[in-house]
Design an enzyme around this catalytic site. Structure first.
Site, PDB file in Angstrom:
ATOM      1  N   TYR A  54       0.815  -1.204   0.000  1.00  0.00           N
ATOM      2  CA  TYR A  54       0.000   0.000   0.000  1.00  0.00           C
ATOM      3  C   TYR A  54       0.855   1.262   0.000  1.00  0.00           C
ATOM      4  CZ  TYR A  54      -3.628  -3.328   1.504  1.00  0.00           C
ATOM      5  OH  TYR A  54      -4.485  -4.394   1.617  1.00  0.00           O
ATOM      6  N   HIS A 120       0.246 -11.904   0.990  1.00  0.00           N
ATOM      7  CA  HIS A 120      -0.733 -11.053   0.312  1.00  0.00           C
ATOM      8  C   HIS A 120      -1.293 -11.716  -0.949  1.00  0.00           C
ATOM      9  CE1 HIS A 120      -1.694  -6.486  -0.326  1.00  0.00           C
ATOM     10  NE2 HIS A 120      -2.752  -7.243  -0.480  1.00  0.00           N
ATOM     11  N   SER A 199     -12.935  -5.219   1.141  1.00  0.00           N
ATOM     12  CA  SER A 199     -13.931  -4.582   0.267  1.00  0.00           C
ATOM     13  C   SER A 199     -15.355  -4.980   0.658  1.00  0.00           C
ATOM     14  CB  SER A 199     -13.655  -4.917  -1.205  1.00  0.00           C
ATOM     15  OG  SER A 199     -12.421  -4.391  -1.619  1.00  0.00           O
ATOM     16  N   PRO A 200     -15.710  -4.859   1.943  1.00  0.00           N
ATOM     17  CA  PRO A 200     -17.025  -5.326   2.397  1.00  0.00           C
ATOM     18  C   PRO A 200     -18.185  -4.475   1.922  1.00  0.00           C
ATOM     19  CG  PRO A 200     -15.895  -4.193   4.178  1.00  0.00           C
ATOM     20  CD  PRO A 200     -14.905  -4.316   3.053  1.00  0.00           C
ATOM     21  N   ARG A 203     -16.310  -1.868  -2.750  1.00  0.00           N
ATOM     22  CA  ARG A 203     -15.489  -0.781  -3.297  1.00  0.00           C
ATOM     23  C   ARG A 203     -16.301   0.511  -3.457  1.00  0.00           C
ATOM     24  NH1 ARG A 203     -10.751  -3.425  -4.592  1.00  0.00           N
ATOM     25  NH2 ARG A 203     -10.967  -5.659  -4.936  1.00  0.00           N
ATOM     26  N   PHE A 205     -19.606   0.714  -3.846  1.00  0.00           N
ATOM     27  CA  PHE A 205     -20.907   0.536  -4.487  1.00  0.00           C
ATOM     28  C   PHE A 205     -22.020   0.423  -3.452  1.00  0.00           C
ATOM     29  CE2 PHE A 205     -24.236  -2.380  -6.035  1.00  0.00           C
ATOM     30  CZ  PHE A 205     -24.716  -1.637  -7.100  1.00  0.00           C
ATOM     31  N   SER A 207     -22.056   1.410  -0.408  1.00  0.00           N
ATOM     32  CA  SER A 207     -22.223   2.611   0.412  1.00  0.00           C
ATOM     33  C   SER A 207     -22.841   3.740  -0.400  1.00  0.00           C
ATOM     34  CB  SER A 207     -20.880   3.056   1.001  1.00  0.00           C
ATOM     35  OG  SER A 207     -19.978   3.423  -0.028  1.00  0.00           O
TER      36      SER A 207
END
Length: 331
Positions: A54, A120, A199-200, A203, A205, A207
């Site tokens: 990251y 990862h 990504s719960p 991404r 969408f 929310s």
């Protein structure tokens, strides 16, 4: 709390720190990112998730700054085996590489121990037992506390368990990415392993925060994801009015409903939503105290699922990097 192998206790929800430095358009300033992390700590968030990849290491440095004087307050998770080299993402699971990356993560984070460390991505040129064996030696050395895997299949998980105990699997899981239901959800439950859902909220969408994908920043990774493409987005966007109405009926926000659904999937399922906003941080973690009718959660699962969502998770290139089961090719 979800009890991991080895007695490590994982909170029911964690904060995914990636988008404070990486992937979704222009990240916030370092000071704004620190403000989000410090607000999370002040609010009692006790699980932070970062990675070597990251921001090319910048995210670990940011998390390290936030943890100064507060290390004992959190379960700290990071990842290795994938990093940026001269601006290019490289997957490398060789034991020597993992040992170097763990030391580098410890240095960037300013700590002497990482509680949970994931591979990862599985480097398919290296036997999974070799990569996991290297991480097991780092557990023995006291540098990491427990081993996790990310974006792996049940078959790979079982192979990895031959080399060392696995505490957590971090795979994408949400209403619109049901891949763990092809076996991983049950395999982790049966083995006493945490299923950490990245990504719960799909991404952004779920929310209801994406708007027009064409307006996303040029380097936003969603621009290359099929579900946000001009071919698929109109069909997916058409699901949102009913999604908003369902959240209103539940008395919560769309993001909270998405998280409540995931939390209902099992005590071992641990969502790690990410955000750059303190308000959204608090909105997300308020989902832990929600009580949503089971029937409404079932309706949410019927509204947003594999059959109603248009497009695969990844384009062919990125899809080749992951090992998790897919609906395109369940075998």
């Amino acid at each position: 709390m979800t009890l991991l192998r080895g007695g490590l206790a994982l909170p029911r929800m964690g904060l995914g720190c990636m988008n404070l430095s990486h992937a979704y358009g222009i990240p916030p300033s370092e000071e704004d990112g620190l403000a989000v992390l410090r607000a999370a700590l002040d609010d009692g968030v006790t699980h932070l998730d970062t990675a070597t990849l990251y921001g090319g290491g910048r995210n670990e440095e940011l998390v390290g700054r936030a943890l100064q004087g507060r290390r004992d307050e959190v379960l700290l998770a990071s990842k290795g085996g994938m990093e940026m080299v001269d601006g290019v993402k490289v997957i490398d699971g060789r034991p020597a590489t993992l040992r170097v990356q763990v030391d580098a993560s410890l240095s960037r984070l300013g700590v002497d121990h990482i509680d949970l460390y994931y591979l990862h991505r599985w480097d398919k040129s290296v036997p999974i037992t070799e990569s996991v064996g290297a991480l097991a030696s780092l557990v023995d050395a006291g540098k990491i506390g427990a081993i996790g895997l990310s974006e792996v299949s049940v078959k790979t998980l079982h192979a990895a368990q031959e080399a060392a105990p696995i505490a957590a699997v971090q795979n994408e899981y949400s209403l619109w990415s049901r891949n763990p239901e092809l076996g991983m959800l049950e395999a982790t439950r049966a083995a006493g392993i945490a299923l950490v859902a990245f990504s719960p909220v799909a991404r952004g969408f779920l929310s209801d925060s994406v708007g027009d994908p064409a307006a996303l920043a040029p380097k936003d990774i969603r621009r290359a994801m099929p579900r946000f493409s001009s071919d698929n987005w109109p069909a997916n966007e058409a699901l949102l009015p009913a999604w908003r109405a369902l959240a209103a009926e539940a008395g919560c926000t769309p993001a909270q409903l998405a998280l409540a659904w995931l939390l209902s999937r099992g005590e071992h399922v641990v969502p790690i939503p990410g955000t750059t906003s303190i308000d959204h941080l608090r909105e997300d973690f308020a989902a832990l105290s929600l009580s949503v009718d089971v029937g409404l959660l079932e309706r949410a699962g019927d509204l947003i699922d594999t059959d109603t969502v248009s497009g695969p998770r990844y384009a062919p290139g990125p899809a080749s990097e992951v090992d998790a089961e897919t609906f395109e090719d369940p075998a």
